[in-house]
Design a protein around this motif. Sequence first.
Motif, PDB file in Angstrom:
ATOM      1  N   LEU A  70      28.031 -15.280 -11.654  1.00 28.68           N
ATOM      2  CA  LEU A  70      28.552 -14.493 -10.534  1.00 28.68           C
ATOM      3  C   LEU A  70      28.064 -15.032  -9.190  1.00 28.68           C
ATOM      4  O   LEU A  70      28.822 -15.104  -8.222  1.00 28.68           O
ATOM      5  CB  LEU A  70      28.144 -13.027 -10.685  1.00 28.68           C
ATOM      6  CG  LEU A  70      28.980 -12.186 -11.650  1.00 28.68           C
ATOM      7  CD1 LEU A  70      28.315 -10.838 -11.904  1.00 28.68           C
ATOM      8  CD2 LEU A  70      30.394 -11.978 -11.116  1.00 28.68           C
ATOM      9  N   THR A  71      26.802 -15.397  -9.121  1.00 28.15           N
ATOM     10  CA  THR A  71      26.247 -15.851  -7.841  1.00 28.15           C
ATOM     11  C   THR A  71      26.748 -17.236  -7.438  1.00 28.15           C
ATOM     12  O   THR A  71      26.537 -17.665  -6.306  1.00 28.15           O
ATOM     13  CB  THR A  71      24.707 -15.858  -7.885  1.00 28.15           C
ATOM     14  OG1 THR A  71      24.260 -16.609  -9.019  1.00 28.15           O
ATOM     15  CG2 THR A  71      24.159 -14.443  -7.971  1.00 28.15           C
ATOM     16  N   LYS A  72      27.417 -17.924  -8.337  1.00 29.33           N
ATOM     17  CA  LYS A  72      28.018 -19.213  -7.991  1.00 29.33           C
ATOM     18  C   LYS A  72      29.351 -19.036  -7.264  1.00 29.33           C
ATOM     19  O   LYS A  72      29.888 -19.990  -6.699  1.00 29.33           O
ATOM     20  CB  LYS A  72      28.229 -20.054  -9.256  1.00 29.33           C
ATOM     21  CG  LYS A  72      26.932 -20.574  -9.871  1.00 29.33           C
ATOM     22  CD  LYS A  72      27.204 -21.339 -11.159  1.00 29.33           C
ATOM     23  CE  LYS A  72      25.898 -21.819 -11.791  1.00 29.33           C
ATOM     24  NZ  LYS A  72      26.135 -22.499 -13.095  1.00 29.33           N
ATOM     25  N   ILE A  73      29.879 -17.817  -7.304  1.00 26.18           N
ATOM     26  CA  ILE A  73      31.152 -17.531  -6.641  1.00 26.18           C
ATOM     27  C   ILE A  73      30.892 -17.287  -5.157  1.00 26.18           C
ATOM     28  O   ILE A  73      30.010 -16.504  -4.784  1.00 26.18           O
ATOM     29  CB  ILE A  73      31.827 -16.302  -7.280  1.00 26.18           C
ATOM     30  CG1 ILE A  73      32.142 -16.592  -8.755  1.00 26.18           C
ATOM     31  CG2 ILE A  73      33.092 -15.920  -6.525  1.00 26.18           C
ATOM     32  CD1 ILE A  73      32.621 -15.388  -9.533  1.00 26.18           C
ATOM     33  N   LYS A  74      31.637 -17.946  -4.314  1.00 30.43           N
ATOM     34  CA  LYS A  74      31.438 -17.843  -2.874  1.00 30.43           C
ATOM     35  C   LYS A  74      31.602 -16.396  -2.404  1.00 30.43           C
ATOM     36  O   LYS A  74      32.595 -15.735  -2.701  1.00 30.43           O
ATOM     37  CB  LYS A  74      32.437 -18.738  -2.137  1.00 30.43           C
ATOM     38  CG  LYS A  74      32.196 -18.797  -0.627  1.00 30.43           C
ATOM     39  CD  LYS A  74      33.158 -19.754   0.051  1.00 30.43           C
ATOM     40  CE  LYS A  74      32.897 -19.802   1.557  1.00 30.43           C
ATOM     41  NZ  LYS A  74      33.827 -20.721   2.260  1.00 30.43           N
ATOM     42  N   ALA A  79      22.563  -9.585  -4.689  1.00 27.12           N
ATOM     43  CA  ALA A  79      22.683  -8.121  -4.607  1.00 27.12           C
ATOM     44  C   ALA A  79      24.048  -7.655  -5.112  1.00 27.12           C
ATOM     45  O   ALA A  79      24.147  -6.701  -5.898  1.00 27.12           O
ATOM     46  CB  ALA A  79      22.463  -7.655  -3.175  1.00 27.12           C
ATOM     47  N   LYS A  80      25.117  -8.315  -4.661  1.00 26.88           N
ATOM     48  CA  LYS A  80      26.463  -7.948  -5.112  1.00 26.88           C
ATOM     49  C   LYS A  80      26.623  -8.204  -6.608  1.00 26.88           C
ATOM     50  O   LYS A  80      27.238  -7.411  -7.333  1.00 26.88           O
ATOM     51  CB  LYS A  80      27.518  -8.738  -4.334  1.00 26.88           C
ATOM     52  CG  LYS A  80      27.793  -8.228  -2.922  1.00 26.88           C
ATOM     53  CD  LYS A  80      28.923  -9.007  -2.287  1.00 26.88           C
ATOM     54  CE  LYS A  80      29.386  -8.378  -0.982  1.00 26.88           C
ATOM     55  NZ  LYS A  80      28.331  -8.295   0.032  1.00 26.88           N
ATOM     56  N   ALA A  81      26.072  -9.313  -7.085  1.00 20.73           N
ATOM     57  CA  ALA A  81      26.171  -9.644  -8.509  1.00 20.73           C
ATOM     58  C   ALA A  81      25.458  -8.590  -9.361  1.00 20.73           C
ATOM     59  O   ALA A  81      25.977  -8.156 -10.397  1.00 20.73           O
ATOM     60  CB  ALA A  81      25.582 -11.028  -8.773  1.00 20.73           C
ATOM     61  N   CYS A  82      24.285  -8.165  -8.922  1.00 17.59           N
ATOM     62  CA  CYS A  82      23.539  -7.135  -9.662  1.00 17.59           C
ATOM     63  C   CYS A  82      24.305  -5.813  -9.683  1.00 17.59           C
ATOM     64  O   CYS A  82      24.348  -5.116 -10.706  1.00 17.59           O
ATOM     65  CB  CYS A  82      22.158  -6.936  -9.043  1.00 17.59           C
ATOM     66  SG  CYS A  82      21.001  -8.292  -9.371  1.00 17.59           S
ATOM     67  N   THR A  83      24.914  -5.463  -8.554  1.00 22.50           N
ATOM     68  CA  THR A  83      25.708  -4.237  -8.493  1.00 22.50           C
ATOM     69  C   THR A  83      26.883  -4.301  -9.459  1.00 22.50           C
ATOM     70  O   THR A  83      27.160  -3.345 -10.195  1.00 22.50           O
ATOM     71  CB  THR A  83      26.230  -4.001  -7.065  1.00 22.50           C
ATOM     72  OG1 THR A  83      25.116  -3.874  -6.179  1.00 22.50           O
ATOM     73  CG2 THR A  83      27.083  -2.743  -6.987  1.00 22.50           C
ATOM     74  N   LEU A  84      27.576  -5.427  -9.475  1.00 26.37           N
ATOM     75  CA  LEU A  84      28.712  -5.595 -10.379  1.00 26.37           C
ATOM     76  C   LEU A  84      28.284  -5.488 -11.837  1.00 26.37           C
ATOM     77  O   LEU A  84      28.928  -4.803 -12.643  1.00 26.37           O
ATOM     78  CB  LEU A  84      29.379  -6.952 -10.139  1.00 26.37           C
ATOM     79  CG  LEU A  84      30.307  -7.057  -8.937  1.00 26.37           C
ATOM     80  CD1 LEU A  84      30.730  -8.506  -8.718  1.00 26.37           C
ATOM     81  CD2 LEU A  84      31.537  -6.186  -9.137  1.00 26.37           C
ATOM     82  N   LEU A  85      27.189  -6.155 -12.183  1.00 30.05           N
ATOM     83  CA  LEU A  85      26.715  -6.125 -13.569  1.00 30.05           C
ATOM     84  C   LEU A  85      26.311  -4.712 -13.981  1.00 30.05           C
ATOM     85  O   LEU A  85      26.553  -4.292 -15.120  1.00 30.05           O
ATOM     86  CB  LEU A  85      25.537  -7.085 -13.746  1.00 30.05           C
ATOM     87  CG  LEU A  85      25.885  -8.582 -13.668  1.00 30.05           C
ATOM     88  CD1 LEU A  85      24.617  -9.424 -13.685  1.00 30.05           C
ATOM     89  CD2 LEU A  85      26.802  -8.983 -14.824  1.00 30.05           C
TER      90      LEU A  85
END
Length: 236
Positions: A70-74, A79-85
Amino acid sequence: MNIRIKDIPAIDRPRERLKNFGVYSLSNEELLAIILKTGTREASAKILSTKLLSQVGGIRNLPKLNLSELTKIKGIGEAKACTLLAVIELSKRINQEVATIQNLKITSSLLVYKYYKDIFKNQFQEHFYCIYLDNNKRVIEDKLLFKGTLNQSIVHPREVFKEAYLLSASSIICIHNHPSGNLVPSNEDIALTDRLVYIGQILGIEIIDHVIIGNTGYYSFYENNLIGGKNNQNIL
């Protein structure tokens, strides 16, 4: 160009659309934008959501991604990746619990208490649920029908049995909580239950129990012979 949510007309903002038209009216991109909260300097949260879903091949592929991917996506930081997961994992657990409840065969009042006690935690109002069962006493669905101080004028049999007909239910178990923790049924509880049982007998949809849930345990009308009596001991 810095495109912000507030630059979008109010009527088109995901959060405003949710408030005005309901959560079901939102697209996947709009729901995702609300979860992400903010975009980047180049794109609003809504545009970022559209790009994210396009890049991963649609919403069905989101659960396949881990934190690193997720964090490889621009535009998707940690923080956003953790929220999504967290949201994805929570939705999985909700679906698992719903599936478990809907396949559950009710065999005792204690089982009702064990499966439903947690929904009443930290509730300061009375909540009245109905569990709708098929011919084999398996849960079809449960419904929250009323909130507030329960009495015959608030809990209307029409709503209780309308849902039963819509779900083709054969029988019903009623549940409500006593926020005070006192498990003794009130006069209103008894009068309401008697009325529902009577109407259920006329309609051919049996009320087989009414379970009151408190902080320390439960009270079952069935177990205390307030529903069915001695001739009804094999219902559960």
